[in-house]
Design an enzyme around this catalytic site. Structure first.
Site, PDB file in Angstrom:
ATOM      1  CB  SER A   1      27.226 -32.734 -24.660  1.00  0.00           C
ATOM      2  OG  SER A   1      27.599 -31.438 -25.928  1.00  0.00           O
TER       3      SER A   1
ATOM      4  CE1 TYR B   1      39.192 -34.272 -23.207  1.00  0.00           C
ATOM      5  CE2 TYR B   1      37.337 -33.107 -23.294  1.00  0.00           C
ATOM      6  CZ  TYR B   1      37.985 -34.192 -23.575  1.00  0.00           C
ATOM      7  OH  TYR B   1      37.542 -35.417 -23.072  1.00  0.00           O
TER       8      TYR B   1
ATOM      9  CG  HIS C   1      25.704 -29.939 -30.275  1.00  0.00           C
ATOM     10  ND1 HIS C   1      24.781 -30.314 -29.370  1.00  0.00           N
ATOM     11  CD2 HIS C   1      26.254 -31.213 -30.431  1.00  0.00           C
ATOM     12  CE1 HIS C   1      25.818 -30.987 -28.280  1.00  0.00           C
ATOM     13  NE2 HIS C   1      26.213 -30.826 -29.262  1.00  0.00           N
TER      14      HIS C   1
ATOM     15  CG  ASN D   1      25.899 -44.814 -29.699  1.00  0.00           C
ATOM     16  OD1 ASN D   1      26.309 -45.747 -29.354  1.00  0.00           O
ATOM     17  ND2 ASN D   1      27.039 -43.687 -28.641  1.00  0.00           N
TER      18      ASN D   1
ATOM     19  NE  ARG E   1      33.401 -36.464 -25.590  1.00  0.00           N
ATOM     20  CZ  ARG E   1      32.429 -35.922 -25.942  1.00  0.00           C
ATOM     21  NH1 ARG E   1      32.600 -35.567 -27.664  1.00  0.00           N
ATOM     22  NH2 ARG E   1      31.733 -35.483 -25.130  1.00  0.00           N
TER      23      ARG E   1
ATOM     24  CB  CYS F   1      21.958 -36.933 -25.340  1.00  0.00           C
ATOM     25  SG  CYS F   1      21.892 -35.857 -23.632  1.00  0.00           S
TER      26      CYS F   1
ATOM     27  NE  ARG G   1      30.773 -29.161 -24.741  1.00  0.00           N
ATOM     28  CZ  ARG G   1      29.927 -29.336 -24.058  1.00  0.00           C
ATOM     29  NH1 ARG G   1      29.740 -27.826 -23.482  1.00  0.00           N
ATOM     30  NH2 ARG G   1      29.020 -29.614 -23.633  1.00  0.00           N
TER      31      ARG G   1
ATOM     32  CG  ASP H   1      29.483 -32.964 -32.233  1.00  0.00           C
ATOM     33  OD1 ASP H   1      28.658 -33.513 -31.276  1.00  0.00           O
ATOM     34  OD2 ASP H   1      30.001 -32.640 -32.269  1.00  0.00           O
TER      35      ASP H   1
ATOM     36  CE  LYS I   1      30.747 -29.655 -29.365  1.00  0.00           C
ATOM     37  NZ  LYS I   1      29.170 -30.536 -29.950  1.00  0.00           N
TER      38      LYS I   1
END
Ligand code: GTP
Ligand code: SPV
Ligand code: MN
Length: 598
Positions: A263, A212, A241, A269, A380, A265, A73, A288, A221
């Site tokens: 982002s 991208y 977010h 996961n 990604r 972080c 981004r 997300d 976003k």
């Protein structure tokens, strides 16, 4: 599919207008079918954008490398064009909407020459749900069309639901018109001229020059965060977010939690975590973005507006996040990872042993001795959410799932404790406002710098962040609200040698267990200057190579360091001038007082 399949006047007029402005060779309406997807991926393979992966390794999947000047981004090229500059606020780039429209009209004029213009109707949120919104992206990138088929619900079924209704127009071009007989490059982009532009009052998005991720997949976003946050403030809900997860204890009691981390972080996961504690279960609703609205019972209900993951590849492995690896086993797209000689993909951290030979994300030959990365740090995977082995039963529930806890966090190698709990909603809002984190590769800029990223929304808030803080405080005052408890977590403390102190990943369940317990009074806490923190023994360290003493080190409140942080927060708050809510000034005063008295 042809345009005769919709009679929506606004849509037909807009498509015509864009066609006249951009002068594509042809216009193609996406229907979302498998045949169409194959046609698009065939086109991308022929143009050299995609490499089809080995069918035995990753069925129906593709490898793709971007232009090295188009890997993340671009926050300094992202604009909020509200009528008044103060409505964009000090953390956004403002531009006058009229002047920007002029600029964009000249950039977009003829920009699709030699290309196909794809019209892609998509729904953010389950089809037909009351909380879902429809957008239409017009793009000259087949890569974008393929990605949207995975990450959103798209195609004819969306037009059927749209009828004569309203939608958010999202116009995108890679910004590289082709002259007659000019050969295209594998990843067209206009690196010198990127514009990611939002008109919140008009609810419109224009994006130029980048192919991208967040710059080009405009439902994510641009729409689901920047435009939706603006709508959410007007309508009394939250667009955040945040990941959304379901957590079930060994007794079978289930709760839902949402978590905002900046982002790269740890949202993906945590959303798919494989618990190291027996009989605990985590299920994924989203990784997300969360849209949260009040239900009739006063609880906040969350939906995931997306239908797929656009996840960070490096660090993802069967050891750290097996459910992500299993999600991306087929029907996926990999961008800027490395390619193995047998047609599979690889990235740093995927396997302990590095492959002997690869083609890296730059297209160069790579061996374990190479000084270059194999995969770009922001490489990604794009994978369908319904392929996640632990996708939650209710992930497409149009009503959403009731949220019991909200977590904030970031990457801080020192002094920010593993976990603490807010005293109440206003204090929790303060905790969200002070999120700061080391800069990651998700956005172009210097990696590693510590930056404020309030609510992990700094790059994604479509209006004045001071008003956003007030909106959060106001949510807490809603009559009859049963609000989630708020927590702050930090998995990223390091020792003197730069090694992570807390093992993280599946072991984070131990912190989630304490949080779960705090929502039903089953876990104990003590009051500290920062908030409520786990008492001795309250975090379950059973069968773990980690002692209570080690835990106390990462739960320590360093008074002097926090007093310095208070100064820093006051400095940061100055930015918002008269838009800073008094409620937050009170919170920072109260924190300082508690620290001094501690
Ligand atoms: P965006 O998609 O950019 O919004 O990012 P995200 O928040 O979903 O980040 P993600 O979960 O993809 O994690 C980014 C990186 O952090 C990966 O390299 C992970 O391996 C790493 N990571 C995630 N959780 C942990 C953790 O608990 N401990 C440590 N040390 N690293 C983690
Ligand atoms: C992020 O940067 O927070 C992402 C990736 O989730 S992107 O879609 O590129 O914004
Ligand atoms: Mn993100």
């Amino acid at each position: 599919m042809s345009d005769t399949l919709t009679t929506n006047k606004k849509l037909l007029a807009w498509v015509k207008e864009v066609e006249q402005l951009c002068s594509p060779d042809s216009v193609y309406w996406c229907n979302g079918s498998q045949e169409e997807y194959t046609m698009l991926t065939d086109t991308l393979v022929k143009s050299g954008t995609f490499v089809k992966l080995n069918e035995d390794k990753k069925p129906n999947s593709f490898y793709c490398k971007s232009d090295p000047a188009d890997v993340a981004r671009v926050e300094d090229r992202t604009f909020i064009c509200s009528e008044k500059p103060e409505d964009a606020g000090p953390t956004n780039n403002w531009f006058d909407p009229k002047a920007m429209k002029e600029k964009l009209n000249s950039l977009f004029k003829g920009c699709m020459k030699g290309r196909t213009m794809y019209v892609i109707p998509f729904s953010m949120g389950p089809l037909g749900s009351d909380i879902a919104y429809i957008g239409v992206e017009i793009t000259d990138s087949a890569y974008v069309a393929c990605s949207l088929r995975i990450t959103t619900r798209m195609g004819k079924k969306v037009l059927d639901i749209l009828g004569d209704g309203d939608f958010v127009p999202c116009l995108h071009s890679v910004g590289v018109p082709l002259k007659a007989n000019q050969e295209d490059v594998a990843w067209p982009c206009n690196a010198e001229n990127k514009y990611i532009v939002h008109f919140p009052e008009e609810k419109a998005i224009w994006s130029f020059g980048s192919g991208y991720g967040g710059n080009a997949l405009l439902g994510k976003k641009c729409f689901a965060l920047r435009i939706a946050s603006y709508m959410a403030r007007q309508e009394g809900w939250l667009a955040e977010h945040m990941l959304i997860l379901g957590i079930t204890n060994p007794e079978g009691e289930k709760k839902y939690m949402a978590a905002a981390f900046p982002s790269a972080c740890g949202k993906t996961n945590l959303a798919m975590l494989t618990p190291s504690l027996p009989d605990w279960k985590i299920e994924t609703v989203g990784d997300d973005i969360a849209w949260m609205k009040f239900g009739d019972d006063g609880k906040l209900y969350a939906i995931n507006p997306e239908a797929g993951f656009f996840g960070v590849a490096p660090g993802t492995s069967m050891h750290t996040n097996p459910n992500a690896i299993l999600s991306l086993h087929s029907n996926s797209i990999f961008t800027n990872v490395a390619l193995t000689p047998d047609g599979d993909v690889w990235w740093e951290g995927l396997t302990k042993e590095k492959p002997a030979k690869l083609t890296n994300w730059l297209g160069n030959e790579w061996t374990p001795d190479s000084s270059e990365y194999a995969a770009h740090p922001n490489s990604r995977f794009t994978a369908p959410a319904n392929q996640c082995p632990v996708i939650d039963d209710r992930w497409e529930d149009p009503k959403g799932v009731p949220i019991s806890a909200i977590l904030f966090g970031g990457r801080r190698e020192s002094f920010v404790p593993l976990v603490y709990e807010a005293f109440d909603w206003s204090h929790g809002t303060f905790m969200g406002s002070i999120v700061s984190s080391e800069q990651t590769a998700a956005s172009e800029g210097k990696v590693g710098n510590i930056c404020h990223d309030p609510f992990a929304m700094l790059p994604f808030c479509g209006y004045n962040m001071g008003d956003y803080f007030q909106h959060w405080l106001d949510i807490g005052k809603k009559e009859g609200a049963h609000l989630p408890k708020i927590f702050y977590v930090n998995w990223f403390r390091k020792d003197e040698n730069g090694r992570f102190l807390w093992p993280g990943f599946g072991e984070n369940i131990r912190v989630l267990k304490w949080i779960f317990g705090r929502t039903n009074e089953a876990a104990t806490a003590e009051k500290t200057a920062l908030g409520y923190m786990p008492t001795k023994g309250a975090i379950d360290l059973t069968d773990m190579d980690f002692t209570e003493d080690e835990l106390r080190k990462i739960l320590n409140v360093d008074k002097e360091r926090w007093l310095a942080e208070v100064k820093e927060i006051r400095e940061f708050y100055k930015k918002f001038e008269n838009k800073l809510p008094k409620g937050l000034t009170k919170q920072v005063d109260a924190l300082e007082l508690r620290l001094k008295n501690s």
